[in-house]
Design a protein around this motif. Structure first.
Motif, PDB file in Angstrom:
ATOM      1  N   ALA A  83      -1.843   0.097 -11.986  1.00  0.00           N
ATOM      2  CA  ALA A  83      -2.417   0.826 -10.853  1.00  0.00           C
ATOM      3  C   ALA A  83      -1.610   2.091 -10.574  1.00  0.00           C
ATOM      4  O   ALA A  83      -2.165   3.175 -10.383  1.00  0.00           O
ATOM      5  N   VAL A  84      -0.292   1.951 -10.579  1.00  0.00           N
ATOM      6  CA  VAL A  84       0.560   3.121 -10.317  1.00  0.00           C
ATOM      7  C   VAL A  84       0.310   4.201 -11.358  1.00  0.00           C
ATOM      8  O   VAL A  84       0.154   5.383 -11.037  1.00  0.00           O
ATOM      9  N   ILE A  85       0.249   3.781 -12.633  1.00  0.00           N
ATOM     10  CA  ILE A  85       0.055   4.770 -13.707  1.00  0.00           C
ATOM     11  C   ILE A  85      -1.287   5.476 -13.541  1.00  0.00           C
ATOM     12  O   ILE A  85      -1.376   6.705 -13.603  1.00  0.00           O
TER      13      ILE A  85
ATOM     14  N   THR B 243       0.837  -1.208   0.000  1.00  0.00           N
ATOM     15  CA  THR B 243       0.000   0.000   0.000  1.00  0.00           C
ATOM     16  C   THR B 243       0.871   1.256   0.000  1.00  0.00           C
ATOM     17  O   THR B 243       0.658   2.188  -0.786  1.00  0.00           O
ATOM     18  N   LEU B 244       1.865   1.271   0.881  1.00  0.00           N
ATOM     19  CA  LEU B 244       2.728   2.452   0.993  1.00  0.00           C
ATOM     20  C   LEU B 244       3.506   2.682  -0.295  1.00  0.00           C
ATOM     21  O   LEU B 244       3.656   3.819  -0.751  1.00  0.00           O
ATOM     22  N   GLN B 245       3.970   1.587  -0.872  1.00  0.00           N
ATOM     23  CA  GLN B 245       4.760   1.694  -2.088  1.00  0.00           C
ATOM     24  C   GLN B 245       3.922   2.258  -3.229  1.00  0.00           C
ATOM     25  O   GLN B 245       4.358   3.146  -3.968  1.00  0.00           O
ATOM     26  N   LEU B 246       2.688   1.751  -3.347  1.00  0.00           N
ATOM     27  CA  LEU B 246       1.770   2.262  -4.367  1.00  0.00           C
ATOM     28  C   LEU B 246       1.559   3.757  -4.188  1.00  0.00           C
ATOM     29  O   LEU B 246       1.671   4.550  -5.141  1.00  0.00           O
TER      30      LEU B 246
ATOM     31  N   GLY C 274       3.318  11.592  -9.701  1.00  0.00           N
ATOM     32  CA  GLY C 274       2.194  12.500  -9.916  1.00  0.00           C
ATOM     33  C   GLY C 274       2.584  13.947  -9.674  1.00  0.00           C
ATOM     34  O   GLY C 274       2.130  14.845 -10.382  1.00  0.00           O
ATOM     35  N   ALA C 275       3.442  14.177  -8.680  1.00  0.00           N
ATOM     36  CA  ALA C 275       3.838  15.550  -8.360  1.00  0.00           C
ATOM     37  C   ALA C 275       4.606  16.177  -9.521  1.00  0.00           C
ATOM     38  O   ALA C 275       4.396  17.348  -9.860  1.00  0.00           O
TER      39      ALA C 275
END
Lengths: 241, 260, 239
Positions: free
Chosen positions: A98-100, A20-23, A31-32
């Protein structure tokens, strides 16, 4: 309360915490960067860039994140060109999809936050920097951006919390992060309330720590917004008098 | 302390035929102005007369529509832009010239995220690439000179307006400018704080610094400046020494202006 | 078999998914409206508890908003769907029924979305009440209004006006959140798109169509809300 069950559930769920934290961390970090680019497009005054950023933000803020995740994970695979491209090893991996999706989504929200921060920088301070002979890039790096970051941080902290919560949607495309494991436990044990309590506690803890962390960073970054000790003492003395 | 580096024959600032419009409003209608080294020019005029715009054109915070700006013999290169207005030709040149001009703003414009000393050493270190120790040493001397050495590590928001403006003057001086530009430096200050800023400016004038001062302070114009320039509706109506101007100015408008 | 075109997909022909997607969209709007209404009721209660409740009520209200702001909405939906089912099953067994009884997905979804939306609306209403000028309330009391009359005639309308922009934002969030209800099997827009994607092998088209429909709903409803806001807030100065 069945404490042994709660404890066992906690152990099972906490094992999924790193994922979860890694995601969340990956999505927020990438994103930033994307958000900064979008915010710069918005304030660039160059019409095509501005409209691109507006459209991007409209689409990603106006549709559900879950739809975006499905579009990327299931949708892109529909095209032969994608399946045969060099990116396929990324785009067929649910984790990266999911990350993307999370990254693209948070960028839209964060872009508006950063834009607000950039617009809040007093024009006079920018002018003072230009009048010292700074190049536009140096003005941005040394004056505009630091001031904007400090201004945007409180709103950004809310967005980060949203992202931590949003990682739960990755479970729908088979990723076994905390919510994914919780859903599996619920369907195995039918003890929704207990599992919910433990999982909820874990998310609350993450977000509590995150909030504190951002508040600490904000505190460290904005000494100029605090009263210095000697001056506040003088003010107090003045009030007593 | 001397600031001279050029032969006296070359004016420190030369403005030739300066024009500037904002939309349909013509703010500057062809200004010619020369400031020699060591001169202190007080630029007076009603609000809207274009005096601040003229000052801001000198360091290109506003881009002139036409005319020339020459700083210490070096002409700011311009090229034709759209709508018959000119544009800066060489950004690098403008940035270099700006670093040779010290600008003091009406609203101080200190960088709020940096302490007083950080404000002062910012440009010397990052624009002029001087060493940090040297910059700090010089900054401390400048702070002592403007009388706020004890505020070294304060943030701007913790200072009074007068202290902020003196810090801003120190920041401008730290670049060892050839000319100091003051844009209504006391207009945003409470009346009781005006004096401390004017004292600093007077001491700079006495050092022989070249200064262009847009101001409403008649006392400063009369007692400190070497020349008074009166602007009216974007043009220089009259200029001369304070003695000439305050005793028997030809301009009816100027006489009305100084009588309040 | 030839691939149907995008036009065939959204049409009403033999290969057309138009009617099905439309029904799904209507279901999405229904879930969102129900959730939003439940949220508004909870929000009004929560704001009241936070503003004029005793320490216990205030504690409950702020625990509620803190928790709902900190945990994923998906988890709340699971809680209501699976938790509701186990409660219903337990009650059913009590009455002698056999086996597992499912909790209706629509109800679970609307409740879950409502509870989440309620936490957001609590904050919106509280902020809106704070924006009501104390002088306006004083003036009402000075006119001799009773507390209830003052609330009904002065405080409630003013609070509502201040709350409208915030409620508009919450509505948009609620609408998007309704997509999560698809995990309970309720055939709303996203679930319908999933079904279409599965049976045609054209996931991109279906999810893209779904995204466009969501954008359309949110744009149209956003425009309507803004129109209503303009009408309702005549005389209220915008900050």
């Amino acid at each position: 309360m069945d404490f042994p069950f709660l404890y066992e559930t906690f152990l099972t769920l906490i094992a999924a915490l790193p994922l979860t934290l890694q995601l969340a961390a990956t999505a927020i970090a990438f994103g930033a960067i994307l958000a900064l680019g979008l915010a710069l497009c918005r304030i660039s005054g160059i019409l095509p860039l501005d409209w691109f950023a507006r459209l991007y933000i409209f689409i990603f803020r106006g549709s559900p994140l879950l739809v975006q995740i499905f579009l990327i994970y299931y949708g892109l695979g529909q095209f032969r060109e994608v399946r045969h491209s060099m990116f396929w090893f990324i785009l067929r991996d649910p984790y990266w999809c999911a990350v993307i999706a999370l990254m693209l989504n948070t960028a839209a929200y964060a872009a508006e936050i950063i834009r607000g921060g950039l617009l809040s920088v007093p024009h006079g301070q920018v002018e003072a920097a230009r009048s010292c002979g700074m190049s536009p890039f140096m003005v941005f790096r040394r004056i505009t951006l630091p001031l904007a970051v400090r201004q945007a941080l409180p709103a950004y902290s809310n967005e980060m919390i949203s992202m931590v919560k949003a990682t739960s949607l990755a479970s729908i495309i088979t990723i076994m992060e905390v919510t994914g494991v919780a859903a599996k436990l619920i369907s195995e044990t039918f003890r929704a309330i207990e599992v919910f309590v433990v999982a909820g506690f874990i998310y609350l803890a993450i977000n509590f720590v995150l909030t504190r962390l951002v508040a600490f960073v904000e505190y460290r970054l904005s000494p100029h917004m605090r009263q210095p000790a000697p001056l506040s003492a003088a003010t107090v003395a003045g009030e007593i008098r | 302390m001397t600031v001279s580096s050029n032969s006296p024959s070359v004016p420190a600032i030369e403005v030739r035929g300066l024009r500037k419009s904002f939309g349909p409003v013509e703010v500057l209608k062809g200004i010619d102005l020369t400031a020699h080294e060591g001169e202190v020019l007080s630029i007076l005029g009603a609000s809207g007369s274009g005096k601040s715009t003229m000052l801001r054109c000198i360091n290109m915070l506003e881009t002139p529509d036409g005319g020339d700006i020459v700083v210490a013999g070096e002409k700011v290169a311009m090229k034709p832009g759209p709508h018959g207005k000119s544009r800066v030709a060489d950004r690098g040149q403008v940035q270099r010239i700006r670093s040779e001009l010290g600008m003091v703003f009406q609203s101080f414009n200190l960088w709020s995220h940096k302490t007083v000393i950080e404000n002062i050493i910012e440009a010397p270190i990052h624009v002029q690439k001087r060493s940090r120790t040297e910059a700090i040493e010089e900054a401390e001397a400048l702070l002592a000179k403007v009388g706020i050495a004890d505020k070294r590590n304060h943030y701007p928001s913790h200072l009074s307006g007068g202290q902020q403006q003196r810090a801003a003057i120190a920041r401008a001086l730290a670049m060892r400018p050839k000319v100091m530009l003051f844009d209504e430096p006391t207009s945003a200050l409470d009346p009781e704080l005006v004096g401390e800023v004017l004292r600093v400016m007077r001491s700079l004038a006495e050092e022989g610094r070249t200064m262009l001062v847009v101001t409403h302070e008649m006392g400063f114009a009369r007692d400190v400046s070497s020349r008074v320039v009166f602007l009216h509706q974007g043009a220089i109506e009259e200029q001369g020494t304070p003695q000439e101007m305050f005793a028997n100015a030809k301009s009816e408008r100027f006489r009305k202006f100084i009588s309040g | 078999m030839t691939q149907p075109t995008l036009f065939d997909l959204i049409g009403t022909g033999p290969n057309g998914w138009g009617p099905a997607l439309l029904t799904g969209a209507i279901m999405t709007v229904l879930i969102a409206i129900s959730g939003f209404a439940i949220g508004a009721a909870i929000g009004a209660l929560g704001a009241w508890a936070k503003i004029s409740g005793g320490p216990v009520l205030r504690g409950i209200a702020s625990t509620y908003t803190t928790i709902l702001r900190g945990i994923p909405d998906l988890l709340v939906i699971y809680l209501f769907y699976f938790g509701g089912s186990s409660v219903v099953t337990a009650v059913g067994r009590w009455f002698g029924a056999e086996g597992f009884i499912g909790f209706p997905g629509f109800l679970a979804g609307a409740l879950a979305v409502g509870i989440t939306s309620g936490a957001q609306q609590t904050e919106v209403f509280r902020g809106a009440f704070k924006a009501v000028h104390a002088g306006e309330i004083e003036a009402a009391i000075a006119c001799g209004m009773s507390r209830f009359l003052c609330f009904r005639r002065i405080i409630a309308p003013l609070t509502l006006r201040h709350a409208l922009p915030g409620m508009g934002n919450v509505w948009q969030v609620t609408l998007k959140e309704s997509a999560l209800v698809s995990v309970t099997g309720v055939v709303e827009l996203l679930r319908q798109a999933q079904i279409g994607a599965g049976s045609t092998g054209m996931p991109f088209d279906f999810y893209a169509i779904a995204a466009v429909i969501y954008l359309a709903i949110s744009t149209v409803s956003g425009g309507l809300l803004q129109l209503g806001e303009k009408r309702a807030s005549r005389g209220v100065r915008r900050a």
